[in-house]
Design an enzyme around this catalytic site. Structure first.
Site, mmCIF file in Angstrom:
data_model
loop_
_atom_site.group_PDB
_atom_site.id
_atom_site.type_symbol
_atom_site.label_atom_id
_atom_site.label_comp_id
_atom_site.label_asym_id
_atom_site.label_seq_id
_atom_site.Cartn_x
_atom_site.Cartn_y
_atom_site.Cartn_z
ATOM 1 N N LEU A 60 -6.998 -12.483 -0.483
ATOM 2 C CA LEU A 60 -6.453 -11.286 0.153
ATOM 3 C C LEU A 60 -5.861 -10.339 -0.892
ATOM 4 O O LEU A 60 -5.965 -9.136 -0.775
ATOM 5 C CB LEU A 60 -5.389 -11.660 1.187
ATOM 6 C CG LEU A 60 -4.902 -10.469 2.007
ATOM 7 C CD1 LEU A 60 -5.895 -10.117 3.102
ATOM 8 C CD2 LEU A 60 -3.541 -10.733 2.626
ATOM 9 N N THR A 117 0.832 -1.208 0.000
ATOM 10 C CA THR A 117 0.000 0.000 0.000
ATOM 11 C C THR A 117 0.865 1.256 0.000
ATOM 12 O O THR A 117 0.552 2.247 -0.669
ATOM 13 C CB THR A 117 -0.917 -0.010 1.243
ATOM 14 O OG1 THR A 117 -1.743 -1.171 1.174
ATOM 15 C CG2 THR A 117 -1.794 1.224 1.291
ATOM 16 N N CYS A 162 -19.295 -2.985 14.246
ATOM 17 C CA CYS A 162 -18.462 -3.043 15.455
ATOM 18 C C CYS A 162 -19.238 -3.713 16.587
ATOM 19 O O CYS A 162 -18.681 -4.530 17.324
ATOM 20 C CB CYS A 162 -18.029 -1.634 15.865
ATOM 21 S SG CYS A 162 -16.704 -0.962 14.833
ATOM 22 N N HIS A 195 1.931 1.912 -3.392
ATOM 23 C CA HIS A 195 0.858 2.534 -4.175
ATOM 24 C C HIS A 195 0.771 4.033 -3.889
ATOM 25 O O HIS A 195 0.607 4.848 -4.789
ATOM 26 C CB HIS A 195 -0.502 1.888 -3.844
ATOM 27 C CG HIS A 195 -0.620 0.478 -4.335
ATOM 28 N ND1 HIS A 195 -0.210 0.091 -5.588
ATOM 29 C CD2 HIS A 195 -1.107 -0.645 -3.733
ATOM 30 C CE1 HIS A 195 -0.449 -1.213 -5.748
ATOM 31 N NE2 HIS A 195 -0.970 -1.677 -4.635
#
Lengths: 360, 360, 360, 360
Positions: free
Chosen positions: D262, D40, D99, D43
Site C-alpha cells: 500500500l 496525501t 466498474c 503532499h
C-alpha cells in the site's frame, strides 16, 4: 552406462561411461526413453553465473524426460516395473514447514534432478517413486518427455483466472509456446504473443496465438491494447525474463489484472512499482515448478481429453550424441523444444508430427 | 405494438395489440430483433405453481433477446441509438446491502424483465440502460438472443476450477448443452453428459460431450466412474433439477469435488447430506443469474475469440406467431434453444448454421 | 498396558490389560498424557448404527490426545524421543489420487486412529511419525489434548471468508464452542450461537458469542436477522447435525452466503434446495477432518500468539477410570470438552482454568 | 463558507471564504463534522512532484471525513437529511469496463474527493449519494472521520489469507498502525511491526504488535525470522513505500507468502525479482483504495462487534485553524492520525480516548 556429463567447472560437457545408478529404498531405477533439453541445461552447458554457484561437477545433467521403470527400491510404492513414467524433478523433503502446508513446490530443502543430483542425459537414472507420474496410454514418447516443462506452463496459466480472459504471453521459447497452447485450451482469448525472433513468432501463431507481436519492430503495448479494444490485457504470462518485457507487460495490463512471472531476469532491475503495480491494483505472482501433483493431474486431463495439443512446439528429435547441435540451436533460437534419443533409441513412427517433421 | 401477452391467470397466452412502452429516464427503448424461449416462459405459458405465485397478468413475457436501441431516456448512459444490445434481465436495485457488496445477481429487490415487468415477446421493450450489453460486431442475431441463458452456463461453469477437470453435466436442455460447450472451451475433460432424451443426448455429443449417458438405460454413476478411471468427477454441473440426478451426481463426485446447481428441483427432496456432502468434503453452490457483469465479459471474450461455439444448441428459428408450436416442442424435448423472429423480421442468411438448418 | 477397550459389539467398554503396541518403521510409540472424549467415542461406547457398521471389536478407542514420544520406528522422521506431540488422527495413504492432489483430509483409504486402528484410551499408542504435531512450548496438556477437535473448528471457520462477517454457530457442543472462539479470534461479528441446552448456551456466551439463542424457546431465524439489522448472516457454521437447524440456518443466511457443515445428520432429510440454496446463490461446504497440515499451522499460530483462548470450553478433567461418568455427562450435555487423565497422570497445577475449575 | 484552500501551485494553503457548494441531482450536501489529515494532504500542502502533476488549484482539499447530510440532490437515494455519513472518496464512473466488472476501486475514470474535486477541509462538501456510508450508531466522530483510511488497512489486510498467519507490517504511520489493529482483530499472529521512529513504534506496540523492530538499529529480517521460529513471515503488509523495506520484507517472507503493497515508493527502484519473487513463489499485490463496498461492510462489522479498536492510533484532535501545526506534526512523525474540528465544532466528551488525551 553412457551419459552426458558436466565433468568440469567450465563450458561444455562430454559423453562418458559412468557406473549405473542404484535406487535407494524409496526410489526407482528408470531406463531413459526420451530426454528433452531445457534452458537450464543450456545454462549448465554454457557455465553461466548461476551454474557456477549451483552446480557441482561431475554431474549428469538433463531433467525433462520419460523413462521405463526397470527396478524398484525396497520401499518404492505406486509404480511397477515396466511402467512408463514422467518425472517431477523437484524432490521435496516432505518434512519442512512448507511441505507440511502442501507447498512442496517451494520446499526449503528441495533437490532438483539433473541440478542437485544426477539427471537423465544418460541411459539410466534414479528418482524417488513418489516423483513418478504414469504416462497416459498412447502418449507419444516425445510428448511425455516434455511434461515437466509443460507443467510449468500449466502451473503459470492456471495460477489465476484464465477462461474468458485476454492474455499476453511475452517470450515464445518452449514454455512460452506451451503457455499459449494451454491458455487457448483453457478458454483465454484473445491471446497476444510477443518475441523478437520471427521463427518463434511463427511457432506462436501455429500453436494458437491470436495476435503475434515482434517486439523489436512493433509496440507491444499498442498491439495489446488494440487487441483488447483499449482495455488492456487481463492476464500477463511472462516467459522471457526481460526487464523491458515485464515493464511493457505491466503497462499493457488492465487495472486489477494478473501477472504470472516464470521467465527469470538475469539480475535485479528497476521497476516503477507505484505506477505499474500499486495504482493498478495488480497481482504479481512468482511461479516456481509445478504444484505437486495438482498441476500434473490438470495437465494429464488436458492432454488425454484432447483439449490440449503441444506438438507444434516440439520441433526437433535428435540422437543424444548430437547434443552440441541441440545446444547450439536452442542458443540461436532456431528450435522450439528439442527432444533427445538416448543410446539405443530410435525415433518411432508413433504419429507425432514432431518426429515426422524431423525425420522427413 | 404487437405482443405475446399472458392475459389471464390460466394456461396459454395471446397475441394482442398493446401500447408502445416508454423508457424511464435511465432506460432505453429497444426494437426486439430476436427473442429466445426459456424454460421459464414455458412455465408461465403452462401456468404452473411457481407462475401462479409470481406472475401478475396481464404481462408481456419473454426475456432472452437482442434488440436495437431506438430511443434513449433522458439520463440513459453507455449506449447509443442504433446499438445492438443483449440484455441482462435481472434489474438490480443497486442500493441494497447485496448490491453494495457487488452481489447484484442476488439483489434483494430484483425485478426480472418478462417476469416482474413487461418483456420481449413484443415489437418493443424498455430496459435500464445499465442492463444493456453491446453485441460484438458480426455476431449472428440468433446467437445474440441466447446470450442471457448462455450467461447462466458461463456463470455455472466458471463458479470454480474447471480447466483440467473432469466434469459431468446432468440434464441436456439448452443450458445443459451450453454448459457442455463452455466447459469444453474452458479446458474441462472428460465431459460426461446425461439425460433421458436421445435427441438431446445427440445434441450433447455434437456440442462437445466426450461421453453421453442415457440415464434411463445406463447407470450414470458407473459411466462417470469409468470415464474417470474410477476417480469420480471433479465437477458436477447440475442442469436437470431432478432429485435423483442430484443424488447420483453427488455419488459420482470425487471427494472434495465441486457441485454447481442451476437446475431447479420442483420441491423439497430427501438428501443424504452426511454421506454425500459432509464426508465427501464437497462444495455445493447454488447458481442464480449471471455475475454483473463479469460473466458477460467472460462470455464476450469466449465468443469473440472463437473459443466457444454454441450454434449446435440453437436448433430452431421460428416466427413469433408460431409460439404455440415452439412451446410444444420445448415441452416434448424435441428442440434445443428456439429463437423467435418478431413481426417484420425474417431470418437473415447470416451464416448461422442454426438459421440455415431451420430454413433448409 | 492398561487400556479402555471396546471388547464386544454391544454397548459399553471395559478397562483391560492388553499388550504394549510396537511402532512400525515409520511410526512412533507415544505415552498418552491426556486424552479427550469425542462425540464419536460416545457413539462407539453407545454402539449406535454407525459404530456397528464401522468398528471391529476388540479395539482401543479414543483419538483426541497428546502424548510423549518414547520410541521411534526405524524410519520415523521429524520427531525426537521426549517430544510432546498432538496427533492428526486421519492416517492418509499418501498415494491415492486425492492425497496426490494435496487432499489428504479426504484420502480414499484413510484409517482413523481409535476407529480403524487402536487409539489412545490407553497408556500407550502408536501413530505414524508424519501425523505428529509438536505441541508449542508451555501449552497446558489439557489444551493440547483438544487440538484435534479444535482443528475441526479451525478448518470449518477458515473454509471461507470470516473476518468482518456475521456468523451463526448452530449447535454448542465442544466443537461448536470452539468454533465460536475461533470465529471471534478471526474477526467475525456479530456471532449468533444457538442450542437448546441452557448450560451450553452459557458456555457459548462465556467463550465469545455476541448473541445466544435458545432454539427451543425463541426463533433462531428472527434472532439472527435482528442481530444483523435484517440482512441475514454472512456465514453459517453448522455444528448440530439437526435437519431443522440446517434448514433454519439456511433460511437465516443472506443471499450468496456461506454454509459450512460439520455436524452430522443421522440420516437423509428433506431440504428445499431450490429456495434455500439455488435462489439464494448459497455455497454449502461439507467439512471433514483438518487440512494437513495447513489447519494445524493456523491453529498453532492462533494459540501461541494468544489470539485464541478455548479454555472456557474445557470444563472437566477426570481420571480415565471415570470414563462411564464422562460418557454420561456428554450424553446429558452437562459438559463441554472432557479431558481424561490416563493411569499414573495427575492433574498438574498448570494454570489452565480448566484444571483449576475441576479441582476447585 | 470557510474552507482551507490550496490557492496556488506552491507550498502552503490558506483559509478563505468560498461559495457554498450545491449538490448535483445524484449528490448530497454534507456539513463536515470531523476531517482527518492524510499523507496525501501533506503532499498537496508541501506541493511535491505528484501534487504538481495532479492538483489544479484553487481547490479545497481534505478527504477523510464524516459529515451530516443537510441537503439531498433531486435523485439522491439511500440517505436522508440528518444522517451521519462517512464517505468513500473514490468517485467511480460506474460505466467503464472495470466498474462493470465490479472493480470500481480501480475505475479508469475515477475522481477523488479533495484531489480531483473539492474536498472536506471546509464547512460543507458535496459527494455522490452512492459514496456515502451511514455511520453506525454511537460511533465517536473522530473514529468515523478515520473510516476512509482505515478502509485502506482493511482492504490490505483482507486481500488474502490472514487468520493464523504471521504478519509483518513495515511502516507505522496511521495506516500501518490501523493495519496492525486490523490484522490482530482478524487472527494474525505473531505481528511484527517495523519503523525507524520510536514514537510510532510505541504506538505500534500499543495498538497490538507482538514484536516491534526499529529498523534503524536492528535487522528487520533477523527479527522477523526469530519471531517465526526461522520460517519467515506468511504475510507482508507494506506501508512505508521504502524500497529497502520492500526488499527486506520480501527477504523475510516465507516461500509462497503474500505481499500486499500500500505504501507508495516515490519512484522506480531496483528489485531482485528472480530471487525475491519468482524463486519464492511469492504473490505481490498492489492495493488501491477500498473495495466498494465490501471493504466498508467488513470494516463496519469489525468495529460494531467490538473486534477492532483503532483508538490508540488517533492521537490528536485539533481545530482546523491549527492546520499548519497538524501538517508539521505529521511531517515530523510525532503524531498518529490527526483529526480536525471544523469551524463551530468543539471536541465532544464522547468517550474516545483520543479526544480525552488531546484535551487533558
Amino acid at each position: 552406462m553412457r551419459a552426458l556429463v558436466k565433468t568440469r567447472p567450465a563450458p561444455g560437457a562430454e559423453i562418458k561411461t559412468v557406473p549405473d545408478p542404484t535406487p535407494a529404498p524409496d526410489e526407482v531405477l528408470l531406463k531413459v526413453r526420451r530426454v528433452a533439453v531445457c534452458g537450464t541445461d543450456l545454462h549448465i552447458y554454457g557455465w553461466d553465473r548461476w551454474s557456477q554457484s549451483r552446480i557441482h561437477p561431475p554431474i549428469v545433467f538433463g531433467h525433462e524426460f520419460v523413462g521405463e521403470v526397470v527396478e524398484l527400491g525396497s520401499r518404492a510404492e505406486g509404480v511397477q516395473v515396466g511402467d512408463l513414467v514422467a518425472v517431477e524433478t523437484h524432490v521435496a523433503c516432505g518434512m519442512c514447514h512448507l511441505c507440511r502446508r502442501g507447498l512442496m513446490h517451494v520446499c526449503e530443502r528441495v533437490k532438483i534432478v539433473g541440478v542437485d543430483r544426477d539427471g537423465a542425459f544418460a541411459e539410466f537414472v534414479t528418482v524417488p517413486a513418489r516423483n513418478c507420474w504414469p504416462v497416459p496410454a498412447g502418449m507419444p514418447l516425445e510428448l511425455a518427455a516434455a511434461l515437466e516443462p509443460l507443467g510449468n506452463a500449466v502451473h503459470t496459466v492456471l495460477a489465476g483466472e484464465i477462461a474468458g480472459c485476454s492474455a499476453a504471453v511475452t517470450g515464445c521459447g518452449p514454455i512460452g509456446l506451451f503457455s499459449i497452447a494451454v491458455a487457448r485450451a483453457c478458454g483465454a482469448g484473445p491471446i497476444i504473443a510477443s518475441d523478437v525472433n520471427p521463427y518463434r513468432l511463427e511457432l506462436a501463431r501455429k500453436i494458437g496465438a491470436d495476435v503475434v507481436v515482434d517486439a523489436s519492430k512493433e509496440s507491444f503495448i499498442e498491439k495489446a491494447r488494440e487487441a483488447t479494444e483499449g482495455r488492456g490485457v487481463d492476464v500477463l504470462l511472462e516467459m522471457s525474463g526481460h526487464p523491458q518485457a515485464i515493464r511493457d507487460g505491466l503497462e499493457a495490463l488492465r487495472n486489477a489484472g494478473r501477472v504470472s512471472l516464470l521467465g527469470l531476469p538475469s539480475g535485479p532491475f528497476e521497476l516503477d512499482v507505484t505506477r505499474l503495480v500499486i495504482f493498478k491494483g495488480a497481482t504479481v505472482q512468482g511461479i516456481n515448478g509445478r504444484l505437486m501433483f495438482q498441476t500434473w493431474r490438470q495437465m494429464n486431463e488436458l492432454l488425454t481429453s484432447g483439449r490440449l495439443d503441444i506438438r507444434p512446439a516440439i520441433t526437433h528429435v535428435l540422437p543424444i550424441t548430437d547434443y552440441a547441435q541441440a545446444m547450439e540451436q536452442l542458443k540461436k533460437g532456431s528450435a522450439g523444444k528439442i527432444v533427445l534419443l538416448p543410446w539405443g533409441e530410435t525415433a518411432t513412427a508413433d504419429g507425432t508430427k514432431a518426429s515426422a517433421a524431423v525425420h522427413a
